[in-house]
Design a protein around this motif. Structure first.
Motif, PDB file in Angstrom:
ATOM      1  N   HIS A  28     116.060  45.434  -7.750  1.00  0.00           N
ATOM      2  CA  HIS A  28     116.319  46.808  -7.321  1.00  0.00           C
ATOM      3  C   HIS A  28     115.184  47.348  -6.448  1.00  0.00           C
ATOM      4  CE1 HIS A  28     118.173  50.732  -7.442  1.00  0.00           C
ATOM      5  NE2 HIS A  28     116.997  51.252  -7.754  1.00  0.00           N
ATOM      6  N   ARG A  30     112.969  45.707  -4.637  1.00  0.00           N
ATOM      7  CA  ARG A  30     112.906  45.020  -3.343  1.00  0.00           C
ATOM      8  C   ARG A  30     113.965  45.543  -2.385  1.00  0.00           C
ATOM      9  NH1 ARG A  30     111.869  38.691  -4.942  1.00  0.00           N
ATOM     10  NH2 ARG A  30     109.868  39.056  -5.937  1.00  0.00           N
ATOM     11  N   ILE A  31     115.136  45.828  -2.908  1.00  0.00           N
ATOM     12  CA  ILE A  31     116.216  46.323  -2.054  1.00  0.00           C
ATOM     13  C   ILE A  31     115.913  47.735  -1.561  1.00  0.00           C
ATOM     14  CG2 ILE A  31     118.648  47.001  -2.064  1.00  0.00           C
ATOM     15  CD1 ILE A  31     119.154  44.541  -3.820  1.00  0.00           C
ATOM     16  N   ARG A  39     119.545  46.740   3.809  1.00  0.00           N
ATOM     17  CA  ARG A  39     119.526  47.446   2.524  1.00  0.00           C
ATOM     18  C   ARG A  39     120.945  47.644   1.991  1.00  0.00           C
ATOM     19  NH1 ARG A  39     116.677  53.284   1.276  1.00  0.00           N
ATOM     20  NH2 ARG A  39     117.428  53.470  -0.853  1.00  0.00           N
ATOM     21  N   SER A  42     122.444  44.124   1.035  1.00  0.00           N
ATOM     22  CA  SER A  42     121.770  43.587  -0.148  1.00  0.00           C
ATOM     23  C   SER A  42     122.131  44.387  -1.395  1.00  0.00           C
ATOM     24  CB  SER A  42     120.254  43.599   0.047  1.00  0.00           C
ATOM     25  OG  SER A  42     119.894  42.753   1.109  1.00  0.00           O
ATOM     26  N   GLY A  43     122.213  45.692  -1.248  1.00  0.00           N
ATOM     27  CA  GLY A  43     122.597  46.532  -2.377  1.00  0.00           C
ATOM     28  C   GLY A  43     124.016  46.254  -2.851  1.00  0.00           C
ATOM     29  N   LEU A  46     124.017  42.892  -4.615  1.00  0.00           N
ATOM     30  CA  LEU A  46     123.430  43.008  -5.954  1.00  0.00           C
ATOM     31  C   LEU A  46     124.428  43.626  -6.928  1.00  0.00           C
ATOM     32  CD1 LEU A  46     121.019  42.859  -7.910  1.00  0.00           C
ATOM     33  CD2 LEU A  46     120.382  45.141  -7.118  1.00  0.00           C
TER      34      LEU A  46
END
Length: 70
Positions: A28, A30-31, A39, A42-43, A46
């Motif tokens: 969390h 790192r994103i 972002r 990647s979010g 995740l």
């Protein structure tokens, strides 16, 4: 259902749930440091991964607890 299979499903489900929570906490930060499209993608990845792990873990745990495969 055999007792060993039920135990394996319960333990496997618990491990999947714990893995989802740990990965969520570790990734969390790192994103949040990313910017723009990276972002966002990647979010989303995740959250999709967390959803998949939590769903699979819950399915395994419930099947192990109930002892039924139907």
């Amino acid at each position: 259902m055999a007792g060993a299979l039920r135990a394996l499903l319960l333990v496997g489900g618990a491990l999947l749930i714990v893995t989802a929570v740990v990965l969520g906490f570790l990734l969390h930060g790192r994103i949040l440091d990313m910017v723009g499209t990276a972002r966002l993608l990647s979010g989303l990845a995740l959250r999709l991964g967390e959803f998949a792990l939590l769903s699979a873990g819950a399915w395994c745990a419930v099947r192990g607890w109930n002892g039924r495969m139907d």
